[in-house]
Motif scaffolding. Sequence first.
Motif, mmCIF file in Angstrom:
data_model
loop_
_atom_site.group_PDB
_atom_site.id
_atom_site.type_symbol
_atom_site.label_atom_id
_atom_site.label_comp_id
_atom_site.label_asym_id
_atom_site.label_seq_id
_atom_site.Cartn_x
_atom_site.Cartn_y
_atom_site.Cartn_z
ATOM 1 N N VAL A 115 48.802 24.723 2.485
ATOM 2 C CA VAL A 115 48.305 24.649 4.143
ATOM 3 C C VAL A 115 46.896 24.936 4.010
ATOM 4 C CG1 VAL A 115 48.167 25.573 6.139
ATOM 5 C CG2 VAL A 115 50.506 24.945 5.451
ATOM 6 N N LEU A 116 46.379 25.865 3.243
ATOM 7 C CA LEU A 116 45.115 26.322 2.992
ATOM 8 C C LEU A 116 44.104 25.221 2.473
ATOM 9 C CD1 LEU A 116 43.291 28.819 3.694
ATOM 10 C CD2 LEU A 116 43.821 29.534 1.231
ATOM 11 N N PHE A 117 44.608 24.517 1.522
ATOM 12 C CA PHE A 117 43.824 23.479 0.991
ATOM 13 C C PHE A 117 44.286 22.194 1.380
ATOM 14 C CE2 PHE A 117 43.941 26.983 -2.209
ATOM 15 C CZ PHE A 117 42.407 27.223 -2.226
ATOM 16 N N TYR A 118 44.915 22.104 2.652
ATOM 17 C CA TYR A 118 45.496 20.810 3.285
ATOM 18 C C TYR A 118 44.216 20.035 3.571
ATOM 19 C CZ TYR A 118 47.234 17.631 6.543
ATOM 20 O OH TYR A 118 47.777 16.483 7.299
ATOM 21 N N LYS A 119 44.129 18.830 3.185
ATOM 22 C CA LYS A 119 43.191 17.839 3.596
ATOM 23 C C LYS A 119 43.568 16.722 4.593
ATOM 24 C CE LYS A 119 39.461 18.283 0.522
ATOM 25 N NZ LYS A 119 39.664 19.714 0.524
ATOM 26 N N LYS A 120 42.982 16.627 5.648
ATOM 27 C CA LYS A 120 43.385 15.551 6.705
ATOM 28 C C LYS A 120 43.795 14.022 6.032
ATOM 29 C CE LYS A 120 42.079 17.871 10.683
ATOM 30 N NZ LYS A 120 40.547 18.500 11.345
ATOM 31 N N THR A 121 44.641 13.415 6.252
ATOM 32 C CA THR A 121 44.751 12.105 5.545
ATOM 33 C C THR A 121 44.885 11.082 6.606
ATOM 34 O OG1 THR A 121 47.009 12.507 5.634
ATOM 35 C CG2 THR A 121 46.001 13.015 3.563
ATOM 36 N N GLN A 122 44.492 9.805 6.275
ATOM 37 C CA GLN A 122 44.673 8.598 6.984
ATOM 38 C C GLN A 122 46.043 8.536 7.670
ATOM 39 O OE1 GLN A 122 42.249 5.840 7.799
ATOM 40 N NE2 GLN A 122 40.996 7.766 7.418
ATOM 41 N N GLU A 123 47.109 8.433 6.583
ATOM 42 C CA GLU A 123 48.410 8.484 7.548
ATOM 43 C C GLU A 123 49.021 9.515 8.233
ATOM 44 O OE1 GLU A 123 51.068 8.594 3.907
ATOM 45 O OE2 GLU A 123 49.118 8.813 2.642
ATOM 46 N N GLY A 124 48.391 10.829 8.071
ATOM 47 C CA GLY A 124 48.795 11.638 8.881
ATOM 48 C C GLY A 124 48.050 11.422 10.310
ATOM 49 N N ALA A 125 46.740 11.178 10.239
ATOM 50 C CA ALA A 125 46.278 10.643 11.567
ATOM 51 C C ALA A 125 46.998 9.565 12.439
ATOM 52 C CB ALA A 125 44.684 10.284 11.354
ATOM 53 N N LYS A 126 47.306 8.717 11.441
ATOM 54 C CA LYS A 126 47.981 7.426 11.968
ATOM 55 C C LYS A 126 49.473 7.855 12.686
ATOM 56 C CE LYS A 126 49.933 3.320 10.307
ATOM 57 N NZ LYS A 126 50.772 3.160 9.108
ATOM 58 N N ARG A 127 50.035 8.920 11.928
ATOM 59 C CA ARG A 127 51.486 9.254 12.619
ATOM 60 C C ARG A 127 51.097 10.274 13.665
ATOM 61 N NH1 ARG A 127 56.080 9.020 13.533
ATOM 62 N NH2 ARG A 127 57.740 10.406 12.860
ATOM 63 N N ILE A 128 50.101 10.847 13.930
ATOM 64 C CA ILE A 128 49.960 11.552 14.965
ATOM 65 C C ILE A 128 49.626 10.641 16.188
ATOM 66 C CG2 ILE A 128 48.377 12.934 16.201
ATOM 67 C CD1 ILE A 128 47.991 14.754 13.431
ATOM 68 N N LYS A 129 48.906 9.635 15.985
ATOM 69 C CA LYS A 129 48.604 8.585 16.929
ATOM 70 C C LYS A 129 49.810 8.128 17.463
ATOM 71 C CE LYS A 129 45.075 6.734 18.661
ATOM 72 N NZ LYS A 129 44.162 7.607 19.435
ATOM 73 N N GLU A 130 50.659 7.654 16.292
ATOM 74 C CA GLU A 130 52.234 7.128 16.770
ATOM 75 C C GLU A 130 53.002 8.029 17.794
ATOM 76 O OE1 GLU A 130 52.853 5.031 12.532
ATOM 77 O OE2 GLU A 130 54.394 6.137 13.192
ATOM 78 N N ILE A 131 53.107 9.160 17.476
ATOM 79 C CA ILE A 131 53.995 10.160 18.044
ATOM 80 C C ILE A 131 53.193 10.374 19.355
ATOM 81 C CG2 ILE A 131 54.803 12.320 18.001
ATOM 82 C CD1 ILE A 131 54.875 12.230 15.032
ATOM 83 N N ALA A 132 51.897 10.554 19.461
ATOM 84 C CA ALA A 132 51.333 10.689 20.744
ATOM 85 C C ALA A 132 51.470 9.498 21.674
ATOM 86 C CB ALA A 132 49.620 10.833 20.425
ATOM 87 N N THR A 133 51.574 8.396 21.114
ATOM 88 C CA THR A 133 51.816 7.123 21.866
ATOM 89 C C THR A 133 53.277 7.242 22.349
ATOM 90 O OG1 THR A 133 50.253 5.939 20.358
ATOM 91 C CG2 THR A 133 51.571 4.556 22.047
ATOM 92 N N GLU A 134 54.224 7.552 21.399
ATOM 93 C CA GLU A 134 55.548 7.713 21.842
ATOM 94 C C GLU A 134 55.864 8.498 22.900
ATOM 95 O OE1 GLU A 134 58.172 6.470 19.685
ATOM 96 O OE2 GLU A 134 59.688 7.115 21.165
#
Lengths: 247, 644, 387
Positions: A115-134
């Motif tokens: 978690v400490l060295f976690y880097k934001k990813t494209q697919e992560g952002a996409k998934r968040i977007k999907e769920i938010a829409t849902e």
Amino acid sequence: MSTLLEVDGVSVSFDGFRAINNLSIQIGEPELRAVIGPNGAGKTTFMDIITGKTKPDEGRVTWGDRNISLLGMSESEIAMEGIGRKFQKPTVFEDQTVRENLAMALHNPRGPFAVLFYKKTQEGAKRIKEIATEIGLSDSLTRRAGELSHGQKQWLEIGMLLAQDPRLLLVDEPAAGMTTAERELTTDLLKRAAKTRAVVVVEHDMEFVRRLDCKVTVLHEGSVLAEGSLDHVTADQTVIDVYLGRQ
Amino acid sequence: MPRVLILLALLLGFSPAAQAQELQTLLQPHAQEVAKPGRRTVGTVLDDLASSGIPQVATFLEEWQDKSVWQSPEGLFFIADEDGDNLILTDIDSGVETTAPSDGFTQLKPNGGVRRVIGTALVQFQLMDPDLNRRTTAVASIARRPEASQLAPLLGSIDGEEDPTLKARKIQLANFLSASFAEEPTDRIAAISSLSTDVSVEARAVLNQILTTRPALAEELPTDVNVARVLNPGEDMSLDAAYELLVADDLAAPRTDADTIKAALASNIINGRVGDVPVAQLGTTANRNRAYAQLAHSGTVPPLVTDTDRDAALAKFTFFEIYDEADTAITDAATTALASVETRVAVGQSADLALDALSLASIYFLAAIGLAITFGVMGVINMAHGEFIMMGAYTGYVVQLFIPSYTASIIIALPLAFAVTFAAGVAMERLVIRHLYHRPLETLLATFGISIALQQLAKNIFGTQARPLTSPAWLDGAWVFNDVVQISYIRIAIFVLAVIFLFLILFVLKRTRLGLEVRAVTQNPGMAASMGINPDRINMLTFGLGSGIAGIAGVAIGLYAKVTSEMGADYIVQSFMTVVVGGVGNVWGTLAGASLIGFLQKGIEWLNPSNTLAAQTYMILFIILFIQFRPKGIVALKGRAAAD
Amino acid sequence: MNKSFLMRNPSTLWFLLGLSLFTIVVTILSDAGLGVMSTSFVKTLGKTLCLCLIAVAMDVVWGYCGILSLGHFAFFGIGGYAVGMWLMYARTEGIVLDSLATQTIPPTAQEVTDAIGNQIFGVVGSSEFPMIWAFSDSLFLQLLMVVLVPGLLALVFGWLAFRSRVTGVYLSILTQAMTLALSLYLFQNDSGLRGNNGLSGLQNIPGFENTPQSTISLAFFYASASAVALGYVLFAWVTSGKMGSVIKAIRDNESRVRFLGYHVESYKLFVFTITAVVAAIAGALYYPQAGIINPAEIAPIASIYLAVWVAIGGRGRLYGAVIGAAFVSLLSSWFTGGGAPAIPLGFYTIQWTDWWLVLLGLSFVAVTLYAPKGIGGLFDYLVRKPS
């Protein structure tokens, strides 16, 4: 539909009071199941046992294709096995944004260093977007969760469950305090979620359960009283006695 | 000895008629013996003096022994003090003082042997003195410096003793003296055996005195001495210590220690070398020894005794301890008696330890119960609890400033301390804590702020030095079972106070309306409120009650410890520990916690008596580990109530 | 910790800028520049920086992760002791070697050790080196101790406490107990650390005997400033991003985080240990500037004051902790040092040496009640006002 979760002969007592008494329930995958019952029937304790919050005195809880036992696993291990839980009171992290709330729940490695060295990813952002829409919060991603309305918080919490990508969703009274419109959205959300996974909904509100249109399990005094479609169980004389006869 | 017995017989039978006689007249026929007494001849004088029954005899003997008796040119005896060239004379019969030039007077200087005989006779007089105080003093002085010669007079004085306490003491003391000094071994053994039930410090000292040993050595273990045990050098004593014994008996050459070697090397440097070793290389022991060996070889210094030499020398001898007492039967009896005494002492010490632990537990209970109530009922940690204890103690101090009677002042101080701290607690609840409900960590910090302010305030008002809180006279002293087991009355009082409070609190919580409401608010504040209970009022009263008890605990603690502005801080962590270990929200839990911590602390102190700091350290470590296994304390709430 | 991280966190950048400016100002005012600032005041500022560093650590563990640790000053003290052992050993060794060098015969290693032992432990009636001094002759190993000992202690203690789910006030009390146990242990004469005498003469740095204290104080000031900068950036990094998200979530609702699948105990342990290590580093820099360390420094009260600083400065924001520690500790030395003017009331004169603690205690209550965000909250007020 294969069996995902099997609760077998589980009992637990608090100070001599038997909250759960020889309870046996099977949940398939995918499945939408409603659990109803009067106050003190053991609905919340049932969830506590599955998620590892309460250790039963006897009985088995087996999970998944490999039939592993959930007893003796910690809450976080059980969550990582793919069991998500929504509490009765909406518990989102109010100090953080909707995006942060969802990002925390995303199915990613959970160790502190990962978690400490976690880097934001494209697919992560996409998934968040999907769920938010849902869950209907795509416009509110940068808002603090504390600013959301009660219903929105409930949805955010369901969204966080979805982000975890669980195989089994345990939802405790999702409709409490919602307006009629919000309830309809919530039922749709749960029904969609149940297409690919198991969803267990604990609910008081019969109208809401009817709308879910699924198999219903009636708990009473810590064990299963009746099981079947809502019409079936509401026609059952013992169920009627339990709900009405005690007045 | 027989002479003393005669003297004794005479003394016991003196008649009132004899008292009419004058001491000076009695002494004159013996003037020669009195002026130049010998150990043999003085006996007759003492016999006559004893049989006379004249009351001044004892004083005369004391002064005689003290070299304060002078003989006038006419041959009369006076007690005299030198005053420059003059003498202040005191008539030995009438006590009248006169002054005369010292010319012609001779001071009587009995020698050591004579003085001892006089002393024994004096003991006789003192032990039979009509004045109880003087008899008691005489007995005490024998107890301080027991001697063989005192045994017979002591035995002789027992029958005539009227005071039962002193008589018992005389019998006990005679027993001690018999154990050490009786002539017949059988008498000694009988006396020694009778000591096996006596746990007094004196009796143990007597037995240990009989069993004193000294180290000795010989090539073969001798059979004609009373050997206590054989010593193995290296196990029972260090090799060097054993070698020292050899050296002391001139059986081996002394060892050369590192400093001597160094000095020898330093004084034998030739051309920057000692032997063939350059000075710069003398920084290691091996090189130093090599250089020294070379010096020794050339005869400049005595040879070095190496460890091998030492061991070889030691191997030739047996080391052992011998009893100073030669009679095996007596030392055996004493060993047996001492073992039995020590067992009894151990049992006694355990009992004493248990009493100590009990009183410590009472103190912790008193200090913690108020905290437990507020913590349990309200979930509030009151860091200022210790300062409420302090406030109670200072209330007691202030009351004593105005009321001189200690008993009355304590009776007033207890309720007043309760009232003062109750009010302080209520004020704090209303002003601070009420606004911080459901923020327990912030309550902790805010009450801590109050704690530092109160502590400094007390310092500003009462100063930094400790203030006394004096307990009434009837609480002074201790309840003494024997030399091992005793407990001070003040600790008993604190114990009683703790018990009273235990039942009082149980009564309030279980049997009163207030208690019912308190329990209702604890379990479900919302429901309690809807039933017409005012949770604010209950919280306020609960907090006041908890604080009030702290005030009373303060008076109790102040009675046996000093009252300072920091006294609260000394108890606060222990109080928290008590509450946490016992389990929150339960009076019995607090009792269990206090007992556990009290007994544990005393137990650890007993294992490591020199170090109370270490005891506290280990106790805290134990508690940290204890919390691991019972996070909810000894008396834990179970079920859903405990889940949050 | 790359450039983009600083760019994304402008407050960190501002902080670093301010700190650099402060360092430059102090350098100019000190003996190295205009010479208007005394050496002892440079030391006070250096020490204050160390206190700011431990306050930042405290803020992370309490303000971000919700663990009100009353034990971090113990770690601070351990760091001080660890570095103090080397300072004391090395300096005594120098003195002993000098005095033995005058002898005709060179000393043996044992003689040197005995003489050092006598010098150091004579005050507690001993001359033997305890086991814990085994590495005191090596600066490197002692510096390793600064990190390892508190780190391991925090790891073991944290593991025990967190695994049994001790939380909230219970945990605070438990950490306080740990601190008390440690300070009581150190108070003993046979603790091996000179009992209540503590370690002294730490301001004399071996190898720099001829360097004036003004230079040494400035060097330590720079070291402290760098440590604060590094610590601040480290913790800003830790508390930002997903890690920050998770630990703040643990603070707000621990069990919910658990049901999200996070092993809460590991996170708490991580935060507890890393802050303990930073606290120890702060202590290792502080005590050479203070010159003396004794067990009273570690007493539980010190850790509580630490919480006070953070609370007054403002929890949950790193600069708040820095402001709180600097403000309260400097104000405290101003008041207790007799700097504040006495207030005559006619019938009574308020001497601040006596009344400062009363004021601090009460203002602390006031801050908790009326300004839970502390001084840092003022910034919010200023920043948000335009919008």
